[in-house]
Design a protein around this motif. Structure first.
Motif, PDB file in Angstrom:
ATOM      1  N   PHE A 101     -16.388  19.258 -56.162  1.00 13.12           N
ATOM      2  CA  PHE A 101     -16.359  17.879 -56.592  1.00 13.12           C
ATOM      3  C   PHE A 101     -15.209  17.513 -57.315  1.00 13.12           C
ATOM      4  CE2 PHE A 101     -20.869  19.575 -56.881  1.00 13.12           C
ATOM      5  CZ  PHE A 101     -21.634  18.125 -56.089  1.00 13.12           C
ATOM      6  N   SER A 102     -14.033  18.193 -57.029  1.00 12.10           N
ATOM      7  CA  SER A 102     -12.778  17.772 -57.401  1.00 12.10           C
ATOM      8  C   SER A 102     -11.924  16.856 -56.198  1.00 12.10           C
ATOM      9  CB  SER A 102     -11.967  19.011 -57.653  1.00 12.10           C
ATOM     10  OG  SER A 102     -10.410  18.787 -57.918  1.00 12.10           O
ATOM     11  N   LEU A 103     -11.309  15.999 -56.939  1.00 15.62           N
ATOM     12  CA  LEU A 103     -10.761  15.202 -55.927  1.00 15.62           C
ATOM     13  C   LEU A 103      -8.921  15.304 -56.066  1.00 15.62           C
ATOM     14  CD1 LEU A 103     -12.450  11.889 -56.403  1.00 15.62           C
ATOM     15  CD2 LEU A 103     -12.753  13.468 -54.517  1.00 15.62           C
ATOM     16  N   ALA A 104      -8.705  16.424 -56.753  1.00 16.05           N
ATOM     17  CA  ALA A 104      -7.158  16.917 -56.906  1.00 16.05           C
ATOM     18  C   ALA A 104      -6.554  16.743 -55.675  1.00 16.05           C
ATOM     19  CB  ALA A 104      -6.992  18.202 -57.620  1.00 16.05           C
ATOM     20  N   GLY A 105      -5.433  16.177 -55.903  1.00 20.57           N
ATOM     21  CA  GLY A 105      -4.520  16.147 -54.573  1.00 20.57           C
ATOM     22  C   GLY A 105      -4.961  15.192 -53.507  1.00 20.57           C
ATOM     23  N   ARG A 106      -5.745  14.345 -53.929  1.00 17.04           N
ATOM     24  CA  ARG A 106      -6.145  13.269 -52.771  1.00 17.04           C
ATOM     25  C   ARG A 106      -5.826  11.908 -53.586  1.00 17.04           C
ATOM     26  NH1 ARG A 106      -8.749  13.906 -48.428  1.00 17.04           N
ATOM     27  NH2 ARG A 106     -10.923  13.491 -48.876  1.00 17.04           N
ATOM     28  N   CYS A 107      -5.463  11.006 -52.589  1.00 19.66           N
ATOM     29  CA  CYS A 107      -5.423   9.530 -52.867  1.00 19.66           C
ATOM     30  C   CYS A 107      -6.235   8.720 -52.456  1.00 19.66           C
ATOM     31  CB  CYS A 107      -3.862   9.068 -51.917  1.00 19.66           C
ATOM     32  SG  CYS A 107      -3.136   7.534 -52.318  1.00 19.66           S
ATOM     33  N   ALA A 108      -6.895   7.822 -53.121  1.00 16.86           N
ATOM     34  CA  ALA A 108      -8.052   6.764 -53.308  1.00 16.86           C
ATOM     35  C   ALA A 108      -7.482   5.584 -53.277  1.00 16.86           C
ATOM     36  CB  ALA A 108      -9.040   7.205 -54.003  1.00 16.86           C
ATOM     37  N   LEU A 109      -7.870   4.568 -52.193  1.00 20.48           N
ATOM     38  CA  LEU A 109      -7.513   3.090 -52.535  1.00 20.48           C
ATOM     39  C   LEU A 109      -8.986   2.456 -52.700  1.00 20.48           C
ATOM     40  CD1 LEU A 109      -6.502   0.378 -52.059  1.00 20.48           C
ATOM     41  CD2 LEU A 109      -6.467   0.651 -49.802  1.00 20.48           C
ATOM     42  N   GLY A 149      -9.454  13.968 -60.683  1.00 16.91           N
ATOM     43  CA  GLY A 149      -7.825  14.240 -60.260  1.00 16.91           C
ATOM     44  C   GLY A 149      -7.257  13.340 -58.956  1.00 16.91           C
ATOM     45  N   ALA A 150      -8.011  12.487 -58.603  1.00 21.88           N
ATOM     46  CA  ALA A 150      -7.297  11.397 -57.477  1.00 21.88           C
ATOM     47  C   ALA A 150      -6.315  10.774 -58.079  1.00 21.88           C
ATOM     48  CB  ALA A 150      -8.114  10.839 -56.778  1.00 21.88           C
ATOM     49  N   ARG A 151      -5.302  10.487 -57.322  1.00 23.93           N
ATOM     50  CA  ARG A 151      -4.403   9.447 -57.408  1.00 23.93           C
ATOM     51  C   ARG A 151      -5.124   8.126 -56.909  1.00 23.93           C
ATOM     52  NH1 ARG A 151       0.304   7.642 -54.364  1.00 23.93           N
ATOM     53  NH2 ARG A 151       0.113   9.533 -52.900  1.00 23.93           N
ATOM     54  N   ILE A 152      -5.136   7.094 -57.797  1.00 23.61           N
ATOM     55  CA  ILE A 152      -5.777   5.867 -57.392  1.00 23.61           C
ATOM     56  C   ILE A 152      -4.892   4.708 -57.326  1.00 23.61           C
ATOM     57  CG2 ILE A 152      -7.921   6.631 -58.654  1.00 23.61           C
ATOM     58  CD1 ILE A 152      -7.280   4.659 -60.838  1.00 23.61           C
ATOM     59  N   ARG A 166       5.137   2.916 -49.174  1.00 26.08           N
ATOM     60  CA  ARG A 166       5.324   3.139 -50.520  1.00 26.08           C
ATOM     61  C   ARG A 166       4.756   4.278 -51.373  1.00 26.08           C
ATOM     62  NH1 ARG A 166       3.440   0.548 -54.870  1.00 26.08           N
ATOM     63  NH2 ARG A 166       2.097  -1.059 -53.379  1.00 26.08           N
ATOM     64  N   VAL A 167       3.637   4.510 -50.981  1.00 24.90           N
ATOM     65  CA  VAL A 167       2.850   5.506 -51.982  1.00 24.90           C
ATOM     66  C   VAL A 167       2.274   6.422 -50.980  1.00 24.90           C
ATOM     67  CG1 VAL A 167       2.407   3.660 -53.661  1.00 24.90           C
ATOM     68  CG2 VAL A 167       0.561   4.365 -51.634  1.00 24.90           C
ATOM     69  N   GLY A 168       2.299   6.640 -49.918  1.00 25.02           N
ATOM     70  CA  GLY A 168       1.680   7.562 -48.787  1.00 25.02           C
ATOM     71  C   GLY A 168       0.601   6.819 -48.475  1.00 25.02           C
ATOM     72  N   THR A 169      -0.110   7.470 -47.120  1.00 27.12           N
ATOM     73  CA  THR A 169      -1.375   7.200 -46.810  1.00 27.12           C
ATOM     74  C   THR A 169      -2.568   7.589 -47.459  1.00 27.12           C
ATOM     75  OG1 THR A 169      -0.323   7.493 -44.470  1.00 27.12           O
ATOM     76  CG2 THR A 169      -2.749   7.419 -44.521  1.00 27.12           C
ATOM     77  N   PRO A 170      -3.463   6.722 -48.077  1.00 28.61           N
ATOM     78  CA  PRO A 170      -4.571   6.974 -48.587  1.00 28.61           C
ATOM     79  C   PRO A 170      -5.334   7.719 -47.590  1.00 28.61           C
ATOM     80  CG  PRO A 170      -4.165   4.658 -49.039  1.00 28.61           C
ATOM     81  CD  PRO A 170      -3.088   5.228 -47.934  1.00 28.61           C
ATOM     82  N   ASP A 171      -6.324   8.763 -48.132  1.00 31.36           N
ATOM     83  CA  ASP A 171      -7.044   9.602 -47.534  1.00 31.36           C
ATOM     84  C   ASP A 171      -8.578   9.110 -47.780  1.00 31.36           C
ATOM     85  OD1 ASP A 171      -7.000  10.966 -50.151  1.00 31.36           O
ATOM     86  OD2 ASP A 171      -5.719  12.793 -48.921  1.00 31.36           O
ATOM     87  N   ILE A 172      -8.610   8.407 -49.100  1.00 33.57           N
ATOM     88  CA  ILE A 172      -9.789   8.020 -49.373  1.00 33.57           C
ATOM     89  C   ILE A 172      -9.876   6.293 -49.433  1.00 33.57           C
ATOM     90  CG2 ILE A 172     -11.735   7.784 -51.041  1.00 33.57           C
ATOM     91  CD1 ILE A 172     -10.665  10.593 -52.018  1.00 33.57           C
ATOM     92  N   LEU A 173     -10.687   5.617 -48.685  1.00 33.01           N
ATOM     93  CA  LEU A 173     -10.713   4.114 -48.741  1.00 33.01           C
ATOM     94  C   LEU A 173     -12.312   4.151 -49.148  1.00 33.01           C
ATOM     95  CD1 LEU A 173     -10.074   1.281 -48.443  1.00 33.01           C
ATOM     96  CD2 LEU A 173     -10.785   1.416 -45.883  1.00 33.01           C
ATOM     97  N   VAL A 174     -12.136   3.115 -50.197  1.00 36.93           N
ATOM     98  CA  VAL A 174     -13.522   2.532 -50.920  1.00 36.93           C
ATOM     99  C   VAL A 174     -13.447   1.097 -50.739  1.00 36.93           C
ATOM    100  CG1 VAL A 174     -15.149   2.169 -52.771  1.00 36.93           C
ATOM    101  CG2 VAL A 174     -13.851   4.228 -52.764  1.00 36.93           C
TER     102      VAL A 174
END
Length: 262
Positions: free
Chosen positions: A11-19, A39-42, A89-97
């Motif tokens: 259930f960790s989101l560490a190292g992930r990028c979420a928009l 743990g995600a970068r949002i 600019r910030v990298g490709t989000p690997d999570i989109l909400v």
């Protein structure tokens, strides 16, 4: 046998990028906070850059990793270049909400056509286009375990008098969830949805305070209350996490049982 730490890591989101679109308030902001806590970068999105900046400063003071995308998603022609610039600019989000949306409670015969077009433009077409751009970017970046999570509504499969247009858009989003799941599942990107029920957010304030309709909502719900905004968090974290690696094309209903009663 897996260790207990392995289960927790699911259930960790560490190292992930979420928009998270439409994340300056309401359910979008609650989801963004939950992702940051796990743990995600949002990436916060909204039309008001100043409001986003204030939210970012508050979240960063609590240890969150936060970037901003002040973009009106209703401006479809601008989305291609804007999303490309965001990824650079910030990298490709690997999570989109996909959370952004507008509301129109009106009978079909009373709604102006430009109001109908605007709702479908923002709630359906903008989500479709952004999902396309996000999936393309994930594939180009060879993203592992990409996630597209779309907030639909219990007002998709259901309908009621005086609320004719919103369910059309939300049912369209339910179809989008399934289409994306089939289209991209084999390429490492899952698609799922969350169908919220009656949440006590800013957009529902008038309905909740209505002396007639407010109590009717409570009376219809088996839990006999409105949902707190923070009660959306668990479903959103689960669907974005490694724990949901084999969940694809489904919609998690978070409504207290509202949609199963009659």
């Amino acid at each position: 046998m897996s260790s207990l730490a392995t289960y927790q890591a699911d259930f960790s989101l560490a190292g992930r990028c979420a928009l998270i679109t439409g994340s300056s308030a309401g359910l979008g902001l609650e989801i963004a906070r939950a992702y940051a806590a796990h743990g995600a970068r949002i990436i916060l999105n909204g039309r008001d850059a100043q409001k986003l900046q204030l939210l970012a400063e508050s979240l960063r003071s609590q240890g969150a990793q936060v970037d901003l995308w002040p973009q009106d998603l209703g401006d479809l022609p601008a989305l291609d270049a804007s999303y490309d610039a965001l990824c650079k600019r910030v990298g490709t989000p690997d999570i989109l909400v996909n959370n952004v949306g507008i509301r129109l409670r009106s009978r079909l015969q009373d709604a102006a056509w430009d109001q109908i077009e605007q709702l479908l433009h923002v709630d359906l077409l903008a989500t479709l286009k952004l999902s396309k751009l996000a999936a393309q970017a994930m594939l180009a970046a060879q993203t592992q375990a990409g996630r597209i999570i779309t907030l639909t509504s219990i007002a998709g499969p259901l309908a009621r008098p005086g609320d004719a247009i919103y369910p059309v858009a939300k049912q369209g989003l339910s179809g989008l969830v399934r289409s994306l799941a089939v289209e991209f599942g084999g390429q490492g990107i899952t698609s799922n949805g969350i169908a919220p029920g009656t949440f006590a957010t800013e957009s529902n304030a008038a309905l909740a305070q209505d002396p007639v309709k407010g109590p009717l909502v409570v009376g219809r719900n088996p839990l006999a209350r409105w949902a707190r905004p923070d009660e959306i968090r668990a479903a959103a974290v689960f669907l974005a996490s490694p724990a949901a690696s084999y969940v694809n094309g489904h919609i998690v209903v978070v409504d207290g049982g509202f949609s199963i009663t009659f």
